[in-house]
Design a protein around this motif. Sequence first.
Motif, PDB file in Angstrom:
ATOM      1  N   HIS A   9      -5.294   0.503 -13.980  1.00  0.00           N
ATOM      2  CA  HIS A   9      -4.664   1.129 -12.615  1.00  0.00           C
ATOM      3  C   HIS A   9      -6.159   1.079 -11.239  1.00  0.00           C
ATOM      4  O   HIS A   9      -6.594   1.522 -11.367  1.00  0.00           O
ATOM      5  N   VAL A  10      -5.574  -0.472 -10.572  1.00  0.00           N
ATOM      6  CA  VAL A  10      -5.855  -0.123  -9.162  1.00  0.00           C
ATOM      7  C   VAL A  10      -5.238   0.262  -8.077  1.00  0.00           C
ATOM      8  O   VAL A  10      -4.152  -0.563  -7.227  1.00  0.00           O
ATOM      9  N   PRO A  11      -4.973   1.630  -7.629  1.00  0.00           N
ATOM     10  CA  PRO A  11      -3.756   1.977  -6.122  1.00  0.00           C
ATOM     11  C   PRO A  11      -4.561   1.269  -5.023  1.00  0.00           C
ATOM     12  O   PRO A  11      -5.688   1.277  -4.655  1.00  0.00           O
ATOM     13  N   TYR A  12      -3.679   1.439  -4.471  1.00  0.00           N
ATOM     14  CA  TYR A  12      -3.521   1.015  -2.817  1.00  0.00           C
ATOM     15  C   TYR A  12      -2.934   1.776  -1.472  1.00  0.00           C
ATOM     16  O   TYR A  12      -1.739   2.781  -2.141  1.00  0.00           O
ATOM     17  N   ARG A  13      -3.241   1.498  -0.720  1.00  0.00           N
ATOM     18  CA  ARG A  13      -3.006   2.328  -0.005  1.00  0.00           C
ATOM     19  C   ARG A  13      -1.744   1.320   0.967  1.00  0.00           C
ATOM     20  O   ARG A  13      -1.239   1.276   2.158  1.00  0.00           O
ATOM     21  N   GLY A  14       0.026   1.551   0.249  1.00  0.00           N
ATOM     22  CA  GLY A  14       0.481   0.023   0.442  1.00  0.00           C
ATOM     23  C   GLY A  14       0.403  -0.556  -0.466  1.00  0.00           C
ATOM     24  O   GLY A  14      -0.166  -1.464  -0.854  1.00  0.00           O
ATOM     25  N   SER A  15       2.144  -1.260  -0.682  1.00  0.00           N
ATOM     26  CA  SER A  15       1.529  -2.725  -1.601  1.00  0.00           C
ATOM     27  C   SER A  15       0.855  -3.729  -1.023  1.00  0.00           C
ATOM     28  O   SER A  15       0.255  -4.868  -1.465  1.00  0.00           O
ATOM     29  N   ALA A  16       0.939  -3.975   0.947  1.00  0.00           N
ATOM     30  CA  ALA A  16       0.313  -5.662   1.209  1.00  0.00           C
ATOM     31  C   ALA A  16      -1.191  -6.084   1.087  1.00  0.00           C
ATOM     32  O   ALA A  16      -1.824  -6.504   0.578  1.00  0.00           O
ATOM     33  N   PRO A  17      -1.814  -4.128   1.429  1.00  0.00           N
ATOM     34  CA  PRO A  17      -3.547  -4.922   0.640  1.00  0.00           C
ATOM     35  C   PRO A  17      -3.698  -4.755  -1.032  1.00  0.00           C
ATOM     36  O   PRO A  17      -4.406  -5.720  -1.148  1.00  0.00           O
ATOM     37  N   GLY A  18      -2.615  -4.414  -2.095  1.00  0.00           N
ATOM     38  CA  GLY A  18      -3.055  -4.841  -3.319  1.00  0.00           C
ATOM     39  C   GLY A  18      -2.525  -6.059  -3.655  1.00  0.00           C
ATOM     40  O   GLY A  18      -2.753  -6.782  -4.298  1.00  0.00           O
ATOM     41  N   LEU A  19      -1.761  -6.820  -2.918  1.00  0.00           N
ATOM     42  CA  LEU A  19      -0.678  -7.784  -3.315  1.00  0.00           C
ATOM     43  C   LEU A  19      -2.455  -9.228  -2.516  1.00  0.00           C
ATOM     44  O   LEU A  19      -2.293  -9.807  -2.988  1.00  0.00           O
ATOM     45  N   ALA A  20      -3.187  -8.462  -1.593  1.00  0.00           N
ATOM     46  CA  ALA A  20      -3.716  -9.103  -1.137  1.00  0.00           C
ATOM     47  C   ALA A  20      -5.296  -9.689  -1.354  1.00  0.00           C
ATOM     48  O   ALA A  20      -5.544 -10.362  -1.941  1.00  0.00           O
ATOM     49  N   ASP A  21      -5.261  -8.575  -2.427  1.00  0.00           N
ATOM     50  CA  ASP A  21      -6.304  -8.765  -3.702  1.00  0.00           C
ATOM     51  C   ASP A  21      -6.387  -9.716  -4.667  1.00  0.00           C
ATOM     52  O   ASP A  21      -6.865  -9.722  -4.955  1.00  0.00           O
ATOM     53  N   LEU A  22      -4.522  -9.548  -5.221  1.00  0.00           N
ATOM     54  CA  LEU A  22      -4.531  -9.886  -5.960  1.00  0.00           C
ATOM     55  C   LEU A  22      -4.065 -11.592  -6.188  1.00  0.00           C
ATOM     56  O   LEU A  22      -4.957 -12.446  -6.567  1.00  0.00           O
ATOM     57  N   LEU A  23      -3.695 -12.322  -4.363  1.00  0.00           N
ATOM     58  CA  LEU A  23      -4.085 -13.494  -4.026  1.00  0.00           C
ATOM     59  C   LEU A  23      -5.604 -13.520  -3.919  1.00  0.00           C
ATOM     60  O   LEU A  23      -5.777 -14.861  -4.397  1.00  0.00           O
ATOM     61  N   GLY A  24      -6.635 -12.692  -3.294  1.00  0.00           N
ATOM     62  CA  GLY A  24      -8.247 -13.265  -3.454  1.00  0.00           C
ATOM     63  C   GLY A  24      -8.751 -13.373  -4.823  1.00  0.00           C
ATOM     64  O   GLY A  24      -9.675 -13.475  -4.804  1.00  0.00           O
ATOM     65  N   GLY A  25      -8.367 -12.722  -5.978  1.00  0.00           N
ATOM     66  CA  GLY A  25      -8.399 -12.750  -7.479  1.00  0.00           C
ATOM     67  C   GLY A  25      -8.412 -11.704  -7.639  1.00  0.00           C
ATOM     68  O   GLY A  25     -10.006 -11.488  -8.773  1.00  0.00           O
ATOM     69  N   ARG A  26      -9.292 -10.136  -6.840  1.00  0.00           N
ATOM     70  CA  ARG A  26      -9.779  -9.324  -7.710  1.00  0.00           C
ATOM     71  C   ARG A  26      -8.843  -8.680  -8.513  1.00  0.00           C
ATOM     72  O   ARG A  26      -9.645  -7.598  -8.783  1.00  0.00           O
TER      73      ARG A  26
END
Length: 322
Positions: free
Chosen positions: A180-197
Amino acid sequence: MRFARRALLAAPALLALPAWAQSWTPDKPVRILIPYTPGAINDALGRLVGERFQDTLGQPGLVENRPGASGSLALAATAQAAPDGSTIVVANTANLCMNPFLFANTGYDSRKDLAPIAVVARVMNALVVRADSPIRSVAELVAAAKAKPGQLSFASSGAGSSPHLAAELFKARTGTDITHVPYRGSAPGLADLLGGRITLSVDNLPNVLPHVQDGRMRALAVTGTERDPALPDVPTFAEAGFPDVEVYVWFGFVGPAALPAAIRDRLSSTIIRIAESPDTAERIRRAGATVWTRGPAPMAKLIDEELEKWGAVIRAANLRLE
Protein backbone atom coordinates in the motif's frame (compact mmCIF):
# COMPACT_ATOMS: atom_id res chain seq x y z
CA MET A 1 -16.69 14.81 -7.18
CA ARG A 2 -18.59 18.06 -7.63
CA PHE A 3 -22.16 19.09 -8.39
CA ALA A 4 -22.85 22.27 -10.34
CA ARG A 5 -24.25 24.89 -7.96
CA ARG A 6 -26.46 26.30 -10.71
CA ALA A 7 -27.92 22.87 -11.37
CA LEU A 8 -28.83 22.40 -7.74
CA LEU A 9 -30.50 25.78 -7.52
CA ALA A 10 -32.53 24.95 -10.60
CA ALA A 11 -34.20 21.94 -8.96
CA PRO A 12 -37.99 22.26 -9.00
CA ALA A 13 -40.04 22.68 -5.85
CA LEU A 14 -41.18 19.37 -4.44
CA LEU A 15 -44.77 18.31 -3.92
CA ALA A 16 -46.20 18.44 -0.43
CA LEU A 17 -45.45 15.49 1.79
CA PRO A 18 -48.31 13.18 2.82
CA ALA A 19 -50.14 14.04 6.04
CA TRP A 20 -48.60 11.18 8.05
CA ALA A 21 -45.15 12.64 7.47
CA GLN A 22 -46.05 16.13 8.63
CA SER A 23 -46.28 15.55 12.38
CA TRP A 24 -43.22 17.69 13.07
CA THR A 25 -42.22 21.06 11.65
CA PRO A 26 -38.95 22.77 12.62
CA ASP A 27 -39.20 26.19 14.23
CA LYS A 28 -35.69 27.22 13.14
CA PRO A 29 -33.23 26.42 10.33
CA VAL A 30 -31.79 22.90 10.23
CA ARG A 31 -28.00 22.86 10.46
CA ILE A 32 -26.46 20.25 8.10
CA LEU A 33 -22.88 19.43 9.07
CA ILE A 34 -20.46 18.22 6.37
CA PRO A 35 -17.44 16.15 7.50
CA TYR A 36 -15.26 17.41 4.64
CA THR A 37 -14.26 20.56 2.79
CA PRO A 38 -16.49 21.94 -0.01
CA GLY A 39 -16.51 19.98 -3.25
CA ALA A 40 -16.84 16.40 -1.96
CA ILE A 41 -20.04 14.49 -2.60
CA ASN A 42 -21.03 14.77 1.08
CA ASP A 43 -20.92 18.54 0.64
CA ALA A 44 -22.91 18.46 -2.59
CA LEU A 45 -25.60 16.20 -1.15
CA GLY A 46 -25.89 18.37 1.95
CA ARG A 47 -26.35 21.51 -0.13
CA LEU A 48 -28.84 19.87 -2.46
CA VAL A 49 -31.00 18.67 0.40
CA GLY A 50 -30.61 21.87 2.40
CA GLU A 51 -31.76 24.06 -0.46
CA ARG A 52 -34.98 22.06 -0.74
CA PHE A 53 -35.80 22.07 2.98
CA GLN A 54 -37.49 25.45 2.67
CA ASP A 55 -39.95 23.92 0.17
CA THR A 56 -40.91 20.96 2.34
CA LEU A 57 -40.17 21.85 5.96
CA GLY A 58 -40.72 25.60 5.93
CA GLN A 59 -37.20 26.22 7.25
CA PRO A 60 -33.91 26.34 5.30
CA GLY A 61 -31.12 23.82 5.66
CA LEU A 62 -27.88 25.63 6.50
CA VAL A 63 -24.74 23.76 5.43
CA GLU A 64 -21.70 23.98 7.69
CA ASN A 65 -18.43 22.34 6.63
CA ARG A 66 -16.59 20.89 9.61
CA PRO A 67 -13.68 18.78 8.31
CA GLY A 68 -11.14 16.99 10.44
CA ALA A 69 -10.11 13.57 11.80
CA SER A 70 -11.37 11.73 8.70
CA GLY A 71 -14.85 13.12 9.24
CA SER A 72 -15.06 12.25 12.93
CA LEU A 73 -15.27 15.86 14.16
CA ALA A 74 -18.59 16.52 12.44
CA LEU A 75 -20.11 13.24 13.60
CA ALA A 76 -18.98 13.79 17.19
CA ALA A 77 -20.52 17.28 17.13
CA THR A 78 -23.81 15.83 15.86
CA ALA A 79 -23.80 13.14 18.56
CA GLN A 80 -23.49 15.90 21.19
CA ALA A 81 -26.12 18.21 19.65
CA ALA A 82 -29.63 18.74 21.03
CA PRO A 83 -31.96 16.00 19.73
CA ASP A 84 -34.51 18.47 18.36
CA GLY A 85 -33.94 18.08 14.61
CA SER A 86 -31.86 21.25 14.36
CA THR A 87 -28.54 19.44 13.69
CA ILE A 88 -27.87 16.53 11.33
CA VAL A 89 -24.79 15.39 9.43
CA VAL A 90 -24.09 13.88 6.00
CA ALA A 91 -22.11 10.74 6.85
CA ASN A 92 -20.70 7.92 4.73
CA THR A 93 -19.52 4.32 5.10
CA ALA A 94 -16.04 5.39 6.22
CA ASN A 95 -17.28 7.77 8.95
CA LEU A 96 -19.77 5.34 10.44
CA CYS A 97 -18.30 1.90 9.84
CA MET A 98 -14.53 2.22 9.32
CA ASN A 99 -13.36 5.05 11.58
CA PRO A 100 -14.45 3.26 14.80
CA PHE A 101 -11.85 0.56 14.10
CA LEU A 102 -9.13 2.87 12.78
CA PHE A 103 -9.00 5.47 15.56
CA ALA A 104 -8.64 5.00 19.31
CA ASN A 105 -11.31 7.63 20.00
CA THR A 106 -13.63 9.05 17.35
CA GLY A 107 -15.81 10.85 19.89
CA TYR A 108 -18.91 8.82 19.00
CA ASP A 109 -20.28 5.30 18.86
CA SER A 110 -22.02 4.71 15.52
CA ARG A 111 -24.71 2.53 17.11
CA LYS A 112 -25.27 4.25 20.45
CA ASP A 113 -24.69 7.96 19.80
CA LEU A 114 -26.25 8.55 16.39
CA ALA A 115 -29.74 8.03 14.96
CA PRO A 116 -29.98 6.76 11.36
CA ILE A 117 -32.25 8.98 9.26
CA ALA A 118 -31.81 8.13 5.56
CA VAL A 119 -29.35 6.77 3.02
CA VAL A 120 -29.55 8.67 -0.28
CA ALA A 121 -26.76 7.56 -2.66
CA ARG A 122 -23.86 5.20 -3.18
CA VAL A 123 -20.71 4.90 -5.28
CA MET A 124 -18.82 1.78 -6.35
CA ASN A 125 -15.05 1.48 -6.71
CA ALA A 126 -12.98 0.35 -9.68
CA LEU A 127 -9.64 -1.46 -9.86
CA VAL A 128 -7.47 0.18 -12.52
CA VAL A 129 -4.02 -0.24 -14.05
CA ARG A 130 -2.20 1.81 -16.65
CA ALA A 131 -3.44 1.22 -20.19
CA ASP A 132 -0.10 -0.30 -21.27
CA SER A 133 0.12 -2.65 -18.27
CA PRO A 134 0.65 -6.32 -19.13
CA ILE A 135 -2.02 -7.16 -16.54
CA ARG A 136 -5.32 -7.43 -18.37
CA SER A 137 -7.64 -9.15 -15.88
CA VAL A 138 -8.18 -9.65 -12.17
CA ALA A 139 -7.01 -13.26 -12.48
CA GLU A 140 -3.76 -12.09 -14.08
CA LEU A 141 -3.30 -9.54 -11.29
CA VAL A 142 -3.77 -12.18 -8.60
CA ALA A 143 -1.29 -14.48 -10.36
CA ALA A 144 1.28 -11.69 -10.69
CA ALA A 145 0.87 -10.69 -7.03
CA LYS A 146 1.31 -14.27 -5.83
CA ALA A 147 4.38 -14.71 -8.04
CA LYS A 148 5.99 -11.57 -6.57
CA PRO A 149 4.72 -11.08 -2.99
CA GLY A 150 5.05 -7.47 -1.85
CA GLN A 151 6.55 -6.27 -5.12
CA LEU A 152 3.36 -4.93 -6.69
CA SER A 153 1.95 -1.70 -5.25
CA PHE A 154 -1.40 0.05 -5.05
CA ALA A 155 -2.26 3.71 -4.52
CA SER A 156 -5.05 4.98 -2.31
CA SER A 157 -6.41 8.39 -1.41
CA GLY A 158 -5.11 7.98 2.14
CA ALA A 159 -4.48 5.46 4.91
CA GLY A 160 -7.83 4.31 6.23
CA SER A 161 -9.80 5.75 3.30
CA SER A 162 -12.57 3.67 1.76
CA PRO A 163 -10.47 2.95 -1.38
CA HIS A 164 -7.60 1.77 0.84
CA LEU A 165 -9.89 -0.59 2.72
CA ALA A 166 -11.50 -1.82 -0.50
CA ALA A 167 -8.02 -2.84 -1.65
CA GLU A 168 -7.33 -4.50 1.71
CA LEU A 169 -10.57 -6.46 1.28
CA PHE A 170 -9.39 -7.56 -2.16
CA LYS A 171 -6.04 -8.68 -0.71
CA ALA A 172 -7.75 -10.59 2.09
CA ARG A 173 -10.18 -12.35 -0.23
CA THR A 174 -7.46 -13.30 -2.76
CA GLY A 175 -4.61 -14.07 -0.35
CA THR A 176 -2.27 -11.62 -2.05
CA ASP A 177 0.46 -9.34 -0.69
CA ILE A 178 0.40 -5.97 -2.48
CA THR A 179 2.17 -2.96 -0.97
CA HIS A 180 0.00 0.00 0.00
CA VAL A 181 1.20 3.50 -0.94
CA PRO A 182 -1.07 6.15 0.63
CA TYR A 183 -1.45 9.64 -0.86
CA ARG A 184 -3.09 12.86 0.26
CA GLY A 185 -6.13 12.48 -1.93
CA SER A 186 -6.96 10.61 -5.10
CA ALA A 187 -5.30 12.85 -7.72
CA PRO A 188 -1.62 12.42 -6.74
CA GLY A 189 -1.97 8.65 -6.49
CA LEU A 190 -3.55 8.40 -9.92
CA ALA A 191 -0.83 10.68 -11.29
CA ASP A 192 1.83 8.26 -10.02
CA LEU A 193 -0.09 5.35 -11.50
CA LEU A 194 -0.10 7.11 -14.88
CA GLY A 195 3.60 7.85 -14.41
CA GLY A 196 4.40 4.17 -13.95
CA ARG A 197 5.49 4.45 -10.31
CA ILE A 198 2.52 2.44 -8.98
CA THR A 199 1.12 -0.87 -10.26
CA LEU A 200 -2.58 -0.28 -9.68
CA SER A 201 -5.22 1.67 -7.80
CA VAL A 202 -8.61 1.01 -6.28
CA ASP A 203 -10.60 4.24 -6.22
CA ASN A 204 -14.12 5.66 -6.34
CA LEU A 205 -15.42 5.19 -9.88
CA PRO A 206 -16.00 8.91 -10.59
CA ASN A 207 -12.31 9.61 -9.87
CA VAL A 208 -10.95 7.08 -12.38
CA LEU A 209 -13.70 7.20 -15.00
CA PRO A 210 -12.22 10.10 -17.06
CA HIS A 211 -8.84 8.30 -17.27
CA VAL A 212 -10.48 5.06 -18.41
CA GLN A 213 -12.63 6.84 -20.96
CA ASP A 214 -9.68 8.74 -22.46
CA GLY A 215 -7.70 5.49 -22.80
CA ARG A 216 -4.94 6.17 -20.28
CA MET A 217 -6.12 3.57 -17.76
CA ARG A 218 -7.65 0.12 -18.01
CA ALA A 219 -10.37 -0.87 -15.55
CA LEU A 220 -10.15 -4.55 -14.61
CA ALA A 221 -13.29 -4.75 -12.45
CA VAL A 222 -15.82 -2.75 -10.47
CA THR A 223 -16.90 -3.53 -6.91
CA GLY A 224 -20.66 -3.28 -7.49
CA THR A 225 -23.23 -6.02 -7.78
CA GLU A 226 -23.87 -4.96 -11.38
CA ARG A 227 -21.76 -3.40 -14.12
CA ASP A 228 -21.73 0.36 -14.26
CA PRO A 229 -23.53 1.86 -17.28
CA ALA A 230 -20.55 4.15 -17.90
CA LEU A 231 -18.26 1.09 -18.27
CA PRO A 232 -20.48 -1.62 -19.73
CA ASP A 233 -17.52 -3.78 -20.82
CA VAL A 234 -15.89 -3.86 -17.39
CA PRO A 235 -16.93 -6.88 -15.29
CA THR A 236 -17.86 -6.92 -11.63
CA PHE A 237 -15.47 -8.77 -9.33
CA ALA A 238 -18.06 -11.53 -9.10
CA GLU A 239 -18.08 -11.90 -12.88
CA ALA A 240 -14.27 -11.93 -12.80
CA GLY A 241 -14.36 -14.89 -10.42
CA PHE A 242 -14.09 -13.11 -7.06
CA PRO A 243 -17.62 -12.83 -5.62
CA ASP A 244 -16.54 -11.74 -2.13
CA VAL A 245 -15.09 -8.40 -3.30
CA GLU A 246 -18.17 -6.18 -3.17
CA VAL A 247 -17.79 -2.59 -1.98
CA TYR A 248 -20.01 0.47 -2.12
CA VAL A 249 -19.43 3.79 -0.40
CA TRP A 250 -22.87 5.00 0.62
CA PHE A 251 -23.93 8.43 1.86
CA GLY A 252 -26.69 9.26 4.29
CA PHE A 253 -27.93 11.49 7.08
CA VAL A 254 -27.78 10.83 10.81
CA GLY A 255 -28.74 12.85 13.88
CA PRO A 256 -28.28 12.64 17.66
CA ALA A 257 -29.25 9.29 19.20
CA ALA A 258 -32.19 10.64 21.22
CA LEU A 259 -33.90 12.14 18.16
CA PRO A 260 -37.67 11.58 18.61
CA ALA A 261 -39.27 9.22 16.09
CA ALA A 262 -41.61 11.93 14.73
CA ILE A 263 -38.68 14.21 13.91
CA ARG A 264 -36.56 11.37 12.53
CA ASP A 265 -39.35 10.11 10.29
CA ARG A 266 -40.24 13.56 8.96
CA LEU A 267 -36.60 14.27 8.12
CA SER A 268 -36.22 10.83 6.54
CA SER A 269 -39.27 11.13 4.29
CA THR A 270 -38.26 14.66 3.27
CA ILE A 271 -34.67 13.73 2.44
CA ILE A 272 -35.62 10.60 0.50
CA ARG A 273 -38.27 12.50 -1.47
CA ILE A 274 -35.68 15.11 -2.45
CA ALA A 275 -33.11 12.49 -3.49
CA GLU A 276 -35.62 10.54 -5.58
CA SER A 277 -36.96 13.55 -7.48
CA PRO A 278 -36.07 13.10 -11.18
CA ASP A 279 -33.83 16.15 -11.55
CA THR A 280 -31.90 15.38 -8.38
CA ALA A 281 -31.44 11.73 -9.31
CA GLU A 282 -30.07 12.75 -12.70
CA ARG A 283 -27.56 15.14 -11.15
CA ILE A 284 -26.37 12.46 -8.77
CA ARG A 285 -25.97 10.05 -11.69
CA ARG A 286 -23.92 12.59 -13.65
CA ALA A 287 -21.61 12.93 -10.67
CA GLY A 288 -20.88 9.20 -10.85
CA ALA A 289 -23.10 8.10 -7.98
CA THR A 290 -26.44 6.31 -7.89
CA VAL A 291 -29.54 7.25 -5.96
CA TRP A 292 -29.98 4.49 -3.39
CA THR A 293 -32.46 5.31 -0.64
CA ARG A 294 -33.04 3.61 2.70
CA GLY A 295 -35.09 4.70 5.71
CA PRO A 296 -34.08 4.59 9.39
CA ALA A 297 -34.55 0.86 10.11
CA PRO A 298 -32.82 -0.42 6.93
CA MET A 299 -30.03 2.12 7.48
CA ALA A 300 -29.50 0.86 11.03
CA LYS A 301 -29.25 -2.71 9.70
CA LEU A 302 -26.83 -1.56 7.01
CA ILE A 303 -24.59 0.10 9.60
CA ASP A 304 -24.53 -3.11 11.66
CA GLU A 305 -23.60 -5.20 8.63
CA GLU A 306 -20.87 -2.82 7.50
CA LEU A 307 -19.38 -2.54 11.00
CA GLU A 308 -19.05 -6.31 11.09
CA LYS A 309 -17.55 -6.46 7.60
CA TRP A 310 -15.02 -3.64 7.93
CA GLY A 311 -14.09 -4.48 11.50
CA ALA A 312 -12.89 -7.87 10.30
CA VAL A 313 -10.97 -6.37 7.37
CA ILE A 314 -9.27 -3.70 9.48
CA ARG A 315 -8.31 -6.12 12.25
CA ALA A 316 -6.90 -8.58 9.71
CA ALA A 317 -4.81 -5.83 8.12
CA ASN A 318 -3.68 -4.65 11.59
CA LEU A 319 -4.55 -1.02 10.75
CA ARG A 320 -4.57 1.72 13.35
CA LEU A 321 -4.37 5.46 12.78
CA GLU A 322 -3.47 8.28 15.16
